[in-house]
Design an enzyme around this catalytic site. Structure first.
Site, mmCIF file in Angstrom:
data_model
loop_
_atom_site.group_PDB
_atom_site.id
_atom_site.type_symbol
_atom_site.label_atom_id
_atom_site.label_comp_id
_atom_site.label_asym_id
_atom_site.label_seq_id
_atom_site.Cartn_x
_atom_site.Cartn_y
_atom_site.Cartn_z
ATOM 1 N N ASP A 66 9.488 13.755 -94.316
ATOM 2 C CA ASP A 66 8.102 13.530 -94.713
ATOM 3 C C ASP A 66 8.088 12.333 -95.669
ATOM 4 O O ASP A 66 9.042 12.107 -96.430
ATOM 5 C CB ASP A 66 7.517 14.763 -95.396
ATOM 6 C CG ASP A 66 5.991 14.719 -95.436
ATOM 7 O OD1 ASP A 66 5.414 13.665 -95.086
ATOM 8 O OD2 ASP A 66 5.374 15.731 -95.803
HETATM 9 C C1 BGC Z 1 2.219 14.412 -95.379
HETATM 10 C C2 BGC Z 1 2.555 14.630 -93.916
HETATM 11 C C3 BGC Z 1 2.136 13.456 -93.091
HETATM 12 C C4 BGC Z 1 2.762 12.196 -93.654
HETATM 13 C C5 BGC Z 1 2.418 10.953 -92.859
HETATM 14 C C6 BGC Z 1 2.674 13.065 -95.875
HETATM 15 O O1 BGC Z 1 2.168 12.792 -97.129
HETATM 16 O O2 BGC Z 1 2.813 15.440 -96.144
HETATM 17 O O3 BGC Z 1 1.939 15.803 -93.462
HETATM 18 O O4 BGC Z 1 2.523 13.655 -91.753
HETATM 19 O O5 BGC Z 1 2.302 12.032 -94.985
HETATM 20 O O6 BGC Z 1 1.093 10.614 -92.967
#
Ligand code: BGC
Length: 760
Positions: free
Chosen positions: A297
């Site tokens: 993530d």
């Molecule tokens: C979130 C994810 C997301 C990623 C990309 C992160 O801050 O926790 O759920 O897929 O950003 O946008």
């Protein structure tokens, strides 16, 4: 650093797919064509994917491999020419098809011609925004999740995206956590059924098809249980809870074919998600047989330093890679440190090859080598098509939950003077909810617009404004500002009936949006009280828009009717009007418990018993001194209808079963009065005496049925060891001898009961 993302900054119960039999017995749990698709990996690249992966891998230098491991944001690639000039494995949040083709062309002109995998957070729609996932789960209809992902995949793929960071399947017992909005609530089984349906619908049988994408199930793992409900916070739990409550939806998504997964920000019992070898390599890859890749993530690899499990970027890279993380989002520690780490013998080229092999495998399966480019001319026509808009309206209607309907306040009559009152009454922005993708406010139908469409004699009075502030103010005041309750009272007094549109701002849910309170923000409770007083005996219906269960306080008594609409998406107002005027008979059920007070949290139906069960007449028992109830305000699985249903006659086809056998349960359901409507028949089990104390109820089957007045059906469910077994504290799945109690009804309080014995 966050860069331009359009926002600031174990075993699935294979319950109950019974064959429809004579006598009106219906198959339980899955009804949709999409949901019934067999799991399938993408077959783009033909049968020779493995051969092609190996041939390509042999040609790659260490730098080529490390570039594949790197995953950059749209901002990183757009605003940093030095990044844009290097090959990269994946890019996320870039949604302009011209730019996607431009960067793809660059990749396809490079030495090895390895296409980029473009990804996006299509969580509940891309341009056609569906209800938030917590709302969709309220439908208790996996077809709602499937349709949303089928259309989300189609619209995403049309602009050149080939991976979606969805489904989000984090089971959560934490309503303070803003991200409870993004998954299916507090139950592992319900989340599992939706996870599988969403994966199959988005990927189809072959995600190389032009309208399909590869899914990435997230956030692995247990991100839904942050201490205190504060986003990104520590998770600490027993091994058996992890396996029985939080991991099943991941397993369901993997079994359904999800070829990518995202490791989570949080630490789990001291081990951050993206550095957890036991979860990433031993469980997901080895035990579950996952051969796709895991991306971190956002800056989760860099955050290993903050977690205190790595001293610097190099150590973070080694920890993530060695644990099983294959692709690094945003931060660049693996790419920048791997050569030194290899020289030092801290990581192996074998592991790098494994990561790259997994990434290439997904790209071949996605058909990207054959079809790297998108047809720009088709990108816009694919958005917001009439079938998508209709599906979004149906989904929103099916997701609404009728919490209270005193004296049949709802449905309201058309042809009467109607006052829409409240801060969310003419607000397209809020209706889209968190993770609105490329949804646009101007596409969203507000409540006022939707109600006026079906009842032209309608007025609107805002009464107060939903205001929120973000850091650096650091005083997030989410409130109902500049109240003009006088205007609201006058509108109520001058109308025949009132629809009150209240709730949270969309900014109060989603990522980094935890709340320490669960009430209706600002003075909305007061607004409801005053409007009700001004309306006298006229019908007043409160419609709630929110991304989490709320502690509704005095609203429960003041409002004659309460409809939980969640954030319903682009067709919000039309769907609200459909339900409010009775075109659609509400049939949704709560996928989370609604507490009476925030202090009851965590309060959830699938809790374990205690030695001193709650009893409000006793002192030395497990209860709150200041709450005269043992229960939540509204329990899991609860929801009313404009019709009355009777669920009866639970029976089992046997009273003993071997550990490998199965038991069939039958339940009758009848529409005893009112119009045609839907009831969700729910089946729960309990293991009353086991080596480890088991939850007082566990949902193991459900079926939403539509019944005309006076009509009845028999629903059947099959229970086997995947239902009555459980995990022990070493993560082993065990099936013990003894009694299993089976309960059925129309909520988690269903009182029909039968039992069977599991023999040796
Ligand atoms: C979130 C994810 C997301 C990623 C990309 C992160 O801050 O926790 O759920 O897929 O950003 O946008």
């Amino acid at each position: 650093m966050r860069t331009g993302r359009g926002r600031t900054a174990v075993a699935l119960a294979t319950v109950a797919i019974t064959i429809a039999a004579a006598g009106g017995v219906v198959a339980a749990t899955q009804s949709s064509d999409e949901a019934a698709l067999q799991p399938a990996r993408g077959s783009g690249g033909g049968d020779n994917v493995e051969r092609r992966v190996e041939a390509l891998l042999r040609k790659m230098t260490i730098d080529d491999k490390l570039n594949q491991i790197q995953l950059l944001s749209d901002g990183q690639i757009k605003d940093h020419p030095e990044e844009a000039s290097k090959p990269v494995g994946g890019v996320f949040s870039l949604t302009d098809p011209e730019l996607i083709n431009k960067f793809q062309k660059q990749a396809m002109s490079s030495k090895l011609k390895i296409p980029i995998l473009f990804a996006y957070d299509t969580i509940h729609g891309y341009r056609t925004i569906f209800p938030i996932p917590l709302g969709a789960a309220s439908s208790f209809d996996p077809n709602v999740g499937a349709t949303d992902h089928k259309i989300g995949a189609r619209e995403s793929a049309a602009v050149g995206l080939k991976q979606i960071y969805s489904p989000m399947v984090d089971v959560s017992h934490e309503p303070r956590w803003g991200r409870i909005a993004e998954a299916g609530g507090e139950d592992p089984y319900l989340n599992s059924v939706f996870a599988a349906a969403r994966v199959k619908a988005a990927q189809g049988r072959d995600y190389s098809k032009p309208d399909k994408v590869v899914t990435s199930v997230k956030h692995y793992a247990a991100y839904g249980q942050p201490e205190g409900g504060r986003d990104y916070n520590t998770t600490d739990m027993s091994v058996r809870r992890l396996h029985d409550l939080y991991l099943p939806p991941f397993k369901a998504a993997i079994d359904a074919g999800s070829d990518t997964a995202m490791c989570s920000f949080n630490s789990i019992s001291g081990s951050p998600g993206c550095a957890d070898k036991a979860l990433e390599t031993d469980l997901l890859k080895k035990r579950w047989g996952f051969d796709g890749f895991i991306e971190s993530d956002y800056t989760a690899v860099a955050e290993l330093i903050n977690h205190g499990v790595a001293g610097d970027g190099a150590e973070a890279a080694a920890a993530a890679l060695n644990a099983g993380t294959d692709s690094e989002m945003v931060s660049q520690h693996i790419r920048d440190n791997a050569k030194q780490l290899l020289a030092d013998g801290v990581i192996s080229e074998r592991r790098i090859d494994d990561a790259v092999r997994r990434i290439l495998r997904v790209k071949f399966r996605a058909g990207l080598f054959e079809n790297p480019y998108v047809d720009v001319s088709q990108a816009e026509p694919a958005q917001l098509k009439p079938d998508a808009v209709k599906a979004a309206r149906d989904a929103a209607g099916r997701s609404m939950v009728l919490l209270k309907n005193e004296g049949s306040t709802l449905p309201l009559k058309t042809g009467e003077k109607t006052a829409v009152i409240g801060p969310l009454g003419d607000d397209g922005h809020a209706m889209l909810g968190p993770w609105w993708g490329q949804g646009r406010e101007e596409d969203a139908v507000s409540v006022f617009k939707g109600i006026t469409e079906q009842n032209p004699d309608t007025t609107f009075t805002r009464a107060c404004e939903m205001k929120h502030s973000e850091p650096p103010d650091n005083t997030p005041a989410d409130e109902c500002a500049n109240p003009d309750f006088g205007a609201a009272e006058a509108a109520a007094a001058g109308a025949d009936q009132v629809v009150l549109a209240v709730g949270e701002s969309r900014e109060q849910s989603g990522e980094a949006a935890s709340r320490s309170d669960l009430d209706l923000p600002g003075e909305q409770e007061e607004l409801i009280r005053r409007v009700k007083a001004a309306a006298g005996s006229k019908p007043v219906a409160v419609v709630l828009f929110n991304g989490r269960p709320l502690a509704l306080g005095s609203v429960v008594d003041d409002a004659p009717a309460i409809l939980e609409a969640w954030f319903p998406g682009v067709q919000a107002g039309n769907a609200v009007a459909d339900v409010v005027f009775g075109k659609v008979n509400p049939g949704g059920k709560l996928p989370v418990s609604f507490p009476r007070k925030v202090g009851q949290v965590p309060i959830y139906y699938n809790h374990e018993p205690t030695g001193r069960p709650c009893d409000v007449t006793q002192k030395y028992v497990s209860r709150y001194r200041d709450i005269k109830s043992c229960d939540p305000q509204y329990e899991f699985g609860y929801g009313l209808s404009y019709s009355k249903f009777e669920v009866s006659n639970l029976r089992l086809d046997r009273t003993t079963v071997s550990r490998n056998g199965s038991v069939r349960a039958y339940v009758d359901v009848k529409n005893v009065s009112g119009p045609t409507g839907d009831e969700v028949v729910q089946l729960y089990i309990r293991d009353p005496v086991a080596s480890l104390s088991q939850p007082v109820r566990r949902l193991r089957g459900f079926e939403r049925v539509t019944l005309e007045p006076g009509k009845s059906r028999t629903v059947s469910f099959t229970l086997d060891k995947s239902d009555f077994g459980f995990h022990d504290n070493s993560g082993r799945f065990v099936v013990e001898r003894g009694q299993i109690d089976v309960y059925a009804g129309n909520s988690s309080k269903g009182e029909l009961k039968q039992s069977f014995q599991v023999t040796g």
